[in-house]
Structure formats: C-alpha cells, structure tokens
Write a protein that holds these residues in place. Structure first.
Motif: not given
Length: 172
Positions: A31-41
């Motif tokens: 979930l943390i990795a998904d959030m990082a990808e989402t934030m940067y996108d």
C-alpha cells in the motif's frame, strides 16, 4: 505497485477519522509503494491514505531535495506531540482540485510515528516540511485544508465545485 484513484472533495471518505494501524505486514508495504507511485504520478509532495479511500493512519511525504529523484518516507499512526510558532504558507491539495490558498500552520512540530516495521520514532520538522506533515495529518482526522480558510473562500470554492459537478465535468 499501482496507481490508485485519488478521491476528491466532497467524497465522504475524506471526512472519516482514520483508524490506527495495528498490523505491519507486506500488504501495508505494498500500500505504501502504491501511495508513493500515486503521489508522484499526481504529482504531489504528500499523500494520506484516506485520499485513496483507505481510512487508516498512514501518510507519505516526499523527502528528496531538488537534486534527488523521488525519495519518500511513510509515517504510520503519526501524532504531533509538540508545536511552536506559526507560519503562513500557500497550500494546495490533490483532493481539493483547482484551489491554492494561504493557510496558517505551526512553524515547528515534534512528531511521534511508526515506520513500516512498527518501530516507533520521533521527528522534529520545521518550515515547509512541518506544513506538509500537518496538512497530511489533518487528512487522517477528516480535515481538509479548505476547513482552515475563511467561510467566504470556502463557500466560493464549494459553489464552484457544485457548478462543475452539475455540468458533469471532472475538475482539472
């Protein structure tokens, strides 16, 4: 990793007080990795779990400087235990599109939080980093940055969003 949908005002999930995280496992790390990808996108510099529909006490912030590529940190079950001073800084929000405004926040904060493994930490933050953390912690408590605005500015934004929704348009 995958990019998640970012919920936008006035969706109800943004107003729910997030639950404390008790289980630290691979699902949380994913979930943390998904959030990082989402934030940067998006692109953004902070993201709280409620913004992607997860009502849990988790936020991430970008901690890299301008010379570094994307570097982020997760804060689990964060709590501000000390605060001092004040500052006014311009804020925007991935969940409140098409609006930036000056918001008064503490200048310096001390935070306790847990990492991905459940270890407890304490951190002092000031200036812009303190603002980002306070903004994201507000999300965990069902508070949006528009709640810090004057009633006039808040109502003007709400009217604008209602017109956009009635017209069937997606905010930019």
């Amino acid at each position: 990793m995958s990019i998640r949908r970012i919920y936008q005002y006035p969706e109800p999930v943004l107003r729910v007080k997030a639950k404390r995280i008790e289980v630290f496992n691979d699902d949380l790390k994913e979930l943390i990795a998904d959030m990082a990808e989402t934030m940067y996108d998006a692109p953004g510099i902070g993201l709280a779990a409620p913004q992607i529909g997860e009502s849990i006490q988790l936020l991430i912030t970008d901690i890299g400087d301008e010379r570094e590529e994307q570097r982020y940190k997760a804060f689990i079950n964060p709590q501000i235990i000390l605060s001092e001073g004040s500052q006014i800084d311009e804020e925007g929000c991935l969940s409140v599109p098409e609006l930036t405004a000056n918001v008064k926040r503490f200048k310096k904060i001390t935070l306790v939080y847990q990492d991905e493994e459940g270890n407890e930490h304490e951190l002092e933050a000031e200036d812009r980093f303190a603002v980002v953390l306070q903004h994201e912690i507000d999300h965990l408590n069902g508070i949006l940055f528009i709640d810090h605005l004057t009633p006039l500015k808040r109502n003007l934004y709400k009217k604008k969003m209602k017109k956009t929704m009635v017209a069937g348009k997606e905010p930019a």
